[in-house]
Design an enzyme around this catalytic site. Structure first.
Site, mmCIF file in Angstrom:
data_model
loop_
_atom_site.group_PDB
_atom_site.id
_atom_site.type_symbol
_atom_site.label_atom_id
_atom_site.label_comp_id
_atom_site.label_asym_id
_atom_site.label_seq_id
_atom_site.Cartn_x
_atom_site.Cartn_y
_atom_site.Cartn_z
ATOM 1 N N SER B 203 24.272 98.062 -36.945
ATOM 2 C CA SER B 203 25.057 97.525 -35.838
ATOM 3 C C SER B 203 26.415 96.978 -36.242
ATOM 4 C CB SER B 203 24.266 96.451 -35.118
ATOM 5 O OG SER B 203 24.032 95.364 -35.984
ATOM 6 N N HIS B 231 19.810 99.860 -31.571
ATOM 7 C CA HIS B 231 21.124 100.269 -31.069
ATOM 8 C C HIS B 231 21.202 101.753 -30.722
ATOM 9 C CE1 HIS B 231 23.142 96.427 -31.811
ATOM 10 N NE2 HIS B 231 22.266 96.322 -32.790
ATOM 11 N N LYS B 262 19.456 95.569 -25.248
ATOM 12 C CA LYS B 262 20.634 96.407 -25.406
ATOM 13 C C LYS B 262 20.647 97.463 -24.297
ATOM 14 C CE LYS B 262 20.308 94.982 -30.194
ATOM 15 N NZ LYS B 262 20.847 93.626 -29.983
HETATM 16 C C1 LIG Z 1 18.946 96.123 -35.591
HETATM 17 C C2 LIG Z 1 18.466 95.038 -34.692
HETATM 18 N N1 LIG Z 1 17.154 94.759 -34.632
HETATM 19 C C3 LIG Z 1 16.680 93.784 -33.830
HETATM 20 C C4 LIG Z 1 17.517 93.022 -33.049
HETATM 21 C C5 LIG Z 1 16.947 91.891 -32.235
HETATM 22 O O1 LIG Z 1 16.918 92.163 -30.895
HETATM 23 P P1 LIG Z 1 16.721 91.030 -29.795
HETATM 24 O O2 LIG Z 1 18.063 90.731 -29.237
HETATM 25 O O3 LIG Z 1 15.809 91.646 -28.794
HETATM 26 O O4 LIG Z 1 16.085 89.844 -30.452
HETATM 27 C C6 LIG Z 1 18.877 93.305 -33.049
HETATM 28 C C7 LIG Z 1 19.783 92.563 -32.157
HETATM 29 O O5 LIG Z 1 20.607 91.799 -32.503
HETATM 30 C C8 LIG Z 1 19.369 94.310 -33.916
HETATM 31 O O6 LIG Z 1 20.688 94.547 -33.996
#
Ligand SMILES: Cc1ncc(COP(=O)(O)O)c(C=O)c1O
Lengths: 80, 418
Positions: B203, B231, B262
């Site tokens: 990300s 993502h 997302k």
């Molecule tokens: C690669 C990745 N995994 C997991 C998450 C966590 O997602 P959530 O916003 O549902 O806690 C994110 C979000 O920031 C992320 O970028």
């Protein structure tokens, strides 16, 4: 040179690119205190140690390593 | 003098001198104070006063184009999604006040898991309260003492935290480097349990993983594979299942982790799998068990959104067009981007240091464009960037407007030549 001394010299050489302050290196030089490395620098450096010696240093082992001497010992042990 | 007398002569009013728990943050506090003293706005303290659509908000009374959300598919204001949420709110109430394994599983949570199974074509789905907790729970529960977790050095914080919560040995390999992954795997005891953790899209830089190369390597060493498609869900692959689908290796992946925060457009996390024992994890996975379940309105919006994303081919195509146009346009203006080609809906504009990054970020905001500023440790060492994430609801005109703002801000701050 003994095996350990050779390892020490190689580790020293690998530290140099990350040694922005030009700190004098010895057995008891600490990564966080003397070299003032942050966690990301430590991470990059450990990767270069793993590649150089073809070993694995787990994050669990890494957490126990504070000085150059301890790192050299860990490398020696992993190579064995 | 014995100990008792010595203690006795210490005046009772004197407070014990314990270390200040905030001392460890002193360098960071100093750095932040120095930055704010230059007069720039705090990039981590933005407030959206009004949100008009997936791509527009009001910040400090100013209409602003949003180019720093995770709202890739623009589902937050979808009328069907909102209607489903309202109906569930009225029928089932504002919250469940309970854990998934006690009183917190309603028919809506089950319906959401059914939607995920259909979306991925998999046998099992577990809905968590966030994606963060899904990673925390699955990584820490699957890999125990004596097992190994092998992860990409640039993994998301939730993956690292899952490692720290568990008792496995943690081994890192260089970012997106398949050869390095194999080298590490080859050094581990052949009989030890192994979990290789990868992400579809990373990300910060918006680069994608070569899963088609890495997944077969992990299989060769008998590892189980978890891919975080946070993502990429909704956007990659024919059915929007993610990078593993797009690269043709989804059938070899053991666990997919994802989020509703997302492309799905609400909040929540999940794990889907074909492993026959997946459901047992509900009883042993602490970040699943020891927290309240999602409110009924949230799972209802997620269910509706997931089902709509199955048929979102046109939106996917438009999002790709946006990403390609913005990437080309930014390059033509003279900006340095993290990837040579647009690989995902995230485009990262690299800047040389924190001050330049914040100045550029602020100049864009003043022109009416919101992007994310990111710095280490969220980014790799020494990398300061402005992360632009596109939405399928950005119109072609908005993308041109965005480019105009980048040109003006870049020239004003000296990030690109006059
Ligand atoms: C690669 C990745 N995994 C997991 C998450 C966590 O997602 P959530 O916003 O549902 O806690 C994110 C979000 O920031 C992320 O970028």
């Amino acid at each position: 040179m003994t095996d350990r001394a050779t390892t020490f010299a190689s580790v020293e050489a690998l530290i140099e690119p990350f040694n922005a302050k030009g700190v004098e290196l010895g057995e008891s030089t600490t990564f966080a205190g003397d070299l003032e490395w942050d966690s990301l620098t430590v991470m990059d450096f450990v990767a270069s140690i793993e590649d150089e010696f073809d070993i694995v240093i787990t994050m669990n082992q890494q957490a126990e390593i504070e000085t150059v001497g301890q790192l050299v010992d860990a490398v020696e042990e992993s190579k064995a | 003098m014995n100990v008792t007398t010595e203690q006795a002569i210490v005046p009772e009013t004197e407070e014990p001198q314990a270390a200040d728990l905030f001392d460890k943050f002193a360098p960071l506090i100093q750095e932040r104070d120095n930055l704010l003293a230059t007069g720039v706005r705090d990039p981590f303290a933005i407030v959206m006063d009004e949100v008009k659509s997936p791509t527009e908000a009001v910040i400090d009374g100013k209409d602003t184009i949003l180019l720093g959300t995770y709202n890739y598919m623009g589902m937050t204001f979808d009328p069907d999604v909102i209607a489903a949420g309202k109906e569930a709110l009225e029928k089932f109430g504002a919250g469940t006040t309970g854990s998934r394994v006690l009183n917190g599983t309603y028919q809506g949570h089950k319906a959401c898991e059914e939607a995920l199974k259909d979306f991925y074509g998999m046998d099992h789905a577990m809905v968590f309260s966030t994606g963060y907790q899904a990673n925390l729970g699955i990584v820490s529960t699957l890999a125990g003492k004596g097992d190994y977790v092998i992860l990409d050095a640039d993994s998301h914080a939730s993956i690292y935290d899952g490692c720290f919560l568990g008792n496995a040995d943690i081994v890192r390999f260089r970012h997106n480097n398949a050869e390095n992954l194999e080298k590490r795997l080859a050094k581990l005891p052949p009989g030890a349990g192994k979990l290789v953790v990868l992400e579809g899209v990373y990300s910060m830089l918006g680069d994608i993983a070569p899963l088609d190369v890495m997944v077969p390597i992990a299989k060769k060493y008998g590892a189980m594979i978890l891919v975080d498609e946070a993502h990429s869900m909704g956007f990659f692959g024919e059915h929007g299942r993610g990078v593993a689908e797009a690269q043709g290796v989804l059938d070899q992946v053991d666990f997919i982790i994802g989020t509703f925060s997302k492309s799905v457009g609400t909040v929540g996390g999940f794990c889907v799998s074909n492993h026959p024992k997946t459901d047992f994890l509900r009883l042993v996975c602490r970040p699943y068990t020891f927290t309240a379940s999602l409110p009924p309105s949230v799972v209802a919006t997620a269910t509706t959104s997931i089902r709509k994303l199955m048929h979102a081919g046109n939106k996917r195509a438009h999002l790709w067009e946006n990403s390609k146009r913005l990437h080309q346009g930014l390059r033509d203006l003279g900006f340095t981007l993290a990837t040579d080609e647009p690989e995902s809906a995230i485009l990262a504009v690299l800047l040389p240091d924190q001050e330049k990054a914040v100045r550029m970020w602020q100049a864009l905001l003043e022109l009416g464009l919101y992007v994310n500023m990111a710095r280490p440790p969220a980014t790799p060492a020494g990398v300061y960037l402005l992360r632009c994430s596109l939405c399928a609801e950005h119109s072609a005109e908005q993308v041109e407007q965005i480019l105009g703002m980048f040109e003006a801000a870049g020239k004003a701050t000296g990030s690109i030549p006059q």
